[in-house]
Structures are given as structure tokens and as C-alpha cells.
Design a protein around this motif. Structure first.
Motif, short mmCIF file in Angstrom:
data_model
loop_
_atom_site.label_atom_id
_atom_site.label_comp_id
_atom_site.label_asym_id
_atom_site.label_seq_id
_atom_site.Cartn_x
_atom_site.Cartn_y
_atom_site.Cartn_z
N ALA A 260 0.83 -1.21 0.00
CA ALA A 260 0.00 0.00 0.00
C ALA A 260 0.86 1.26 0.00
O ALA A 260 0.58 2.23 -0.73
N THR A 351 -13.25 2.71 2.02
CA THR A 351 -12.22 3.42 1.26
C THR A 351 -12.84 4.41 0.29
O THR A 351 -12.40 5.57 0.18
N TRP A 369 -4.85 2.93 5.29
CA TRP A 369 -4.52 1.57 4.84
C TRP A 369 -3.42 0.95 5.69
O TRP A 369 -3.49 -0.23 6.05
#
Length: 549
Positions: A260, A351, A369
Motif C-alpha cells: 500500500a 475506502t 490503509w
């Protein structure tokens, strides 16, 4: 009491047992552990095979087990639901062809053009399919679903070779290599339709590889509890399984957090498509490193059928459907599907809501994240000793995960019209990450407890398939209405609620699963343990200390 006569289908084995008994001194009252297992297998008319006992995992095998979790956890949690939709967006609707709105206001907050560019292209219906239009999110979900459907006919073959063959490690290596290869190709052809094949091949590969990985967990658990019996066996399996699964999930979050962060870094480049291609290449390389698990592990089939096994399609199909004879396993599969659906729905809708509904800055999305994937590294290892102290089995731990997910999705639905602060989103992410880790870890434990010895592969393939299917449907539901987060949170709430109903009223019991699968044969105190595990409080504390890996 006279001993029951042994059946005759394998006379050579019976004669060997009788000869062994005659050669032993009269004072020897105990037989070897292998002979006890064989006698027990012969006493059960319905027993399909003699299963050799498993050895405890060596250190190198444990390293391979955790390493594969690190290298593969992000495939279904980040690569398929986040990275590939972003790459499809760059191919289908490049930023050079995008004219953003001069001002984007949501819930009183003014968002910059740079912050909303990716979100607007990600959710816009720009892909033409016949007479319809799809968004990059919808195209990714469709490709994911096709991959799941196409891999279904292979399940019968994989289940047969996992439990009857000798090359399980090669299956893991081949599936991982095949899937990682398609991660390297994502930037060569800048056409949308080719991503259909990339995504479906990767989805099919992760299902097969996850099945082999899960089967190895079942064999390691059986090996760690091989020298225990009675009530101590239950404690040993519970402690060993939870520790292996929880720690593997926590380590897998590290790999997802690293990917991420790397994805965020490459999105800051001017050429975002090339940057995301580099992320995909590194994803494939890291996944490919996971083949070390196959190189470090050598656990071939430990069962030999008492009757000839005809390797035709019908026989393999019947064998792969063996799970239908175990209601406890069916109930645990339903719980796995609902947990995977609810957690992916919450992650995707949360998200999208954070980016497009609340308009938080990209750096905060990265922080969201990273905290989501790294917090289980703290919460899950702390949860293991608590589970041992309170003597909670896999069913109760799954109930805990569903309750947390129920709370998170309910809060998201109730406050959908409010403007969330970054602190609120981060707190929700921390709580939900723990629920995701609990449900992911204990879902496979409960299914493995319900799988008979020697049939872990047939059960593991169903676990991997159902879990991937639940994640795909959760992603599709959340991405179908990115601007309507309330509906996605409501769907996740319903899935969590149904999961609780299945575990409570679906006759799903950890002890019941162990007994139905034959793991508790020879227990001398069945009444104290009970069908539903209510008698576990009578177990001595000394036995609990033996339940650690």
C-alpha cells in the motif's frame, strides 16, 4: 472385554499386526502409536483409509508457512480490489483525457482537483461493453467473478491430488508462479479487455495456492497434537491452530501495508500508469517468493484407501463433494463466505467513502490503509493468550469478529449522512482490521477442525473457493454504488448478522466438528467435554499449558 475381530480387506496388514503382538513380551501392555491408529481404523467400518500420523512441523516449515502468508495476503486484500481497478482506470480513462470539475464540494468540504481526479475516473462509466457501460470498478469485479467461475472445474482435480497425490508442493509452486507471471504483464498491452485475463488468472491461481496453504495448516495442527489424547488434544489443537493462523495473518498484514505504501508512492509520479505497473511487477515478484513455502514443505498424502481408487472424473467429483457429508463443515463454510463478504464490503465501501464522500487527503488514505493492515500485528498476538485464558474456541472467536463487524457496519450506516473526521475513520479502521483478522484466522481453523484426517485437501479447496467468492461479491456490492455508502454498509451489516445467526442457530460447534471428523476417537471422557463444548471449564489448568506451540 474381548477385542473385536479385525476386518479382512487388507489381510497382509492384519497378519503383520498379529505377528507384532506375538513377538512383544507379555509384560508389554501398550502397543506402538502407529498400531493403535491402525486398529482404530479397522474397528471403524466406515473409515475410508488408514491415515499415517503426521509429524510436528520443523522450524524451516514454519518459516515457509509464515513467509507465504507475508507474500500472498495482499493478493485478495489489496491487489485485486485496489491496484487492478486503479490500473484499469489509467488504461480506460487516462488523466490526459480527463477534464475535472473546477470545484468539487462534498458535505461542505471543498476538495482539490488533484485529490478527486482518481476517484472520479475510477467510478465513471467509461468502459463500453456491447450496449452497456461499466466503470473500472465494475470491470474488475466482472473479471474477478469470471476467474472464480472458470477455476471451479479444476477443484475436483486439485482436491484429488492434494489428498491422494505426492506432489502437493509442486501444485503450490505452479499456481503461485502462474499467478505472479500475469502480474508482470499488466503494462505491456494498454487495452482494457486484456485485463479480464490478467485478473481471472490471478484469481484462479490464488484460490489453488490458498487451498494448498490451508491444507498444510491442517496437517501441521494434526502433527502438533499427535502425541496428545482426550481433553488435552482439544486444548492442544485449539492453541496450536490459533497461534499459527493468527500470527500468519498478522505477518501477512505487513506485506499488504508495504505494498500500500509503495502504491501511494508510485501514484505521485507524473506517469501514473507506469508507476502502477511497477507496483504490479513488485507484487508478482513478492508473491513468487512465496514458492519457498513449497520448497520448505514436504507433506505428501498420508492416507491409503482400503479399496481401489479409480482416478476418473466421477470418482474425483464425488471425492471433492465429501464435505457435503459433514454438516459442521457446511455451516463453517457459510460463515466463511459471510465473513469474507462483510469484511471486503466494509473495506471497499469505507475506502470509497473516505475518498469521495469525505474527501480526506491522499496521505490520510495511506495512513488509513497502513493502520488497517498493521494494527493486527499488535491486536492478534495479544488476542491469542486471552483466548487461551478464557478458553474460547473457534466458534466463539468468530462470533466476536462478526459482532465487531456488525458494530462497524451499523455505525457506518447510521452516520452515513454525517461528515466523518479523519480520526473517526482511523478508529473505525483499527477496530475493523481486528475483526477482519479474527474472521480470517478462525474461519479456516473451524473448517479444518471439521475435516477428517487425510481429507484436508478436499476441505481446504472449498475454503479457498468460498472465501474468494465472498470477497468478490463484497467488492462488487460496494463498488456498485460508490456514492451510496449507506447501502454497502447495510449489506455488510446484514452479512455480519447472518453470520452470527449461522454460528448460533446453525448447529455449528467446535467440539461437535472435531468429533464428527474423527479427531476425538478414543476419548475417555466424552460426557465432560460434551457435544457443544460446554464442559471445557472442567479441564485442568495444567492441560492448558500444554496447548502452546
Amino acid at each position: 472385554m474381548s477385542e473385536q475381530p479385525l476386518p479382512q480387506p487388507r489381510s497382509s496388514m492384519r497378519e503383520a499386526l498379529q505377528k507384532e503382538d506375538k513377538e512383544k513380551p507379555p509384560a508389554a501392555e501398550e502397543t506402538t502409536r502407529e498400531i493403535q491408529v491402525v486398529r482404530e481404523a479397522y474397528r471403524q467400518p466406515a473409515a475410508p483409509a488408514y491415515v499415517m500420523p503426521e509429524e510436528p512441523p520443523a522450524m524451516v516449515e514454519l518459516v515457509g508457512w509464515y513467509l507465504y502468508g507475508f507474500c500472498s495476503f495482499f493478493i485478495t486484500h489489496l491487489l485485486l480490489p485496489v491496484l487492478f481497478p486503479a490500473i484499469v482506470t489509467q488504461v480506460a480513462f487516462p488523466s490526459s483525457d480527463f477534464t475535472p470539475e473546477a470545484k468539487y464540494t462534498v458535505k461542505g468540504a471543498s476538495c482539490s482537483v488533484h485529490e478527486m481526479s482518481m476517484y472520479q475516473r475510477l467510478t465513471r462509466y467509461t468502459i463500453d461493453i456491447s450496449s452497456s457501460h461499466m466503470s473500472p470498478l465494475g470491470w474488475s469485479a466482472l473479471s474477478w467473478a469470471i476467474g472464480i467461475l472458470l477455476v471451479a472445474p479444476l477443484l475436483t482435480q486439485v482436491a484429488h491430488h492434494l489428498d491422494r497425490g505426492q506432489y502437493q508442493s509442486l501444485i503450490l509452486i505452479a499456481a503461485t508462479s502462474f499467478g505472479s507471471f500475469f502480474c508482470l504483464l499488466t503494462g505491456f498491452f494498454k487495452t482494457v479487455w486484456v485485463f479480464l485475463f490478467y485478473i481471472l488468472f490471478i484469481a484462479a491461481s490464488i484460490i489453488i495456492a490458498e487451498a494448498v496453504h490451508t491444507r498444510n495448516l491442517g496437517l501441521m495442527i494434526r502433527g502438533l497434537a499427535a502425541h496428545d489424547s482426550g481433553k488435552h488434544l482439544v486444548l492442544r489443537r485449539r492453541a496450536a491452530a490459533s497461534q499459527l493462523s493468527l500470527y500468519c495473518t498478522a505477518i501477512g498484514g505487513i506485506g499488504a501495508a508495504l505494498m500500500a505504501a509503495f502504491m501511494y508512492h508510485m501514484l505521485r509520479r507524473t506517469d501514473q500508469l507506469t508507476g502502477l505497473w511497477v507496483v504490479s511487477i513488485f507484487s508478482g515478484l513478492i508473491w513468487f517468493i512465496g514458492i519457498c513455502h513449497g520448497l520448505f514443505t514436504n507433506r505428501p498424502s498420508s492416507s491409503s484407501p482400503t479399496t481401489a481408487f479409480e482416478p476418473n472424473f466421477i470418482s474425483k467429483l464425488k471425492y471433492s463433494m465429501t464435505i457435503g457429508h459433514y454438516p459442521q463443515a457446511i455451516g463453517s463454510l457459510v460463515a466463511v463466505f459471510l465473513s469474507s463478504f462483510a469484511t471486503m464490503c466494509i473495506f471497499t465501501s469505507g475506502t470509497l467513502y473516505a475518498i469521495g464522500g469525505v474527501c480526506i487527503k491522499p496521505v490520510l488514505v495511506l495512513a488509513l490503509w497502513i493502520l488497517y493492515f498493521l494494527f493486527p500485528l499488535i491486536s492478534l498476538p495479544l488476542l491469542h493468550p486471552i483466548q487461551i485464558i478464557i478458553r474460547a474456541d473457534a466458534v466463539r472467536m468468530q462470533l466476536l469478529g462478526f459482532i465487531i463487524a456488525l458494530f462497524v457496519s451499523g455505525a457506518g450506516f447510521y452516520f452515513k449522512s454525517h461528515r466523518w473526521r479523519a480520526a473517526h475513520i482511523i478508529i473505525i479502521a483499527l477496530v475493523q482490521s481486528t475483526a477482519n483478522g479474527i474472521l480470517y484466522s478462525f474461519g479456516r481453523i473451524l473448517l479444518l477442525d471439521a475435516s477428517p484426517p487425510g481429507k484436508e485437501g478436499a476441505f481446504a479447496i472449498w475454503y479457498a473457493y468460498v472465501r474468494c467468492m465472498g470477497a468478490m461479491i463484497g467488492f462488487a456490492v460496494a463498488s456498485a454504488g460508490p456514492g451510496r455508502a449507506g447501502g454497502s454498509f447495510a449489506a455488510a451489516f446484514l452479512g455480519s448478522f447472518l453470520g452470527i445467526i449461522v454460528l448460533i442457530f446453525g448447529n455449528v460447534s467446535n467440539i461437535g466438528a472435531l468429533k464428527a471428523a474423527g479427531h476425538l476417537k478414543g476419548m475417555e471422557d466424552d460426557k465432560r467435554i460434551g457435544e457443544k463444548g460446554e464442559g471445557m471449564s472442567a479441564v485442568a489448568d495444567s492441560g492448558e499449558s500444554r496447548g502452546r506451540v
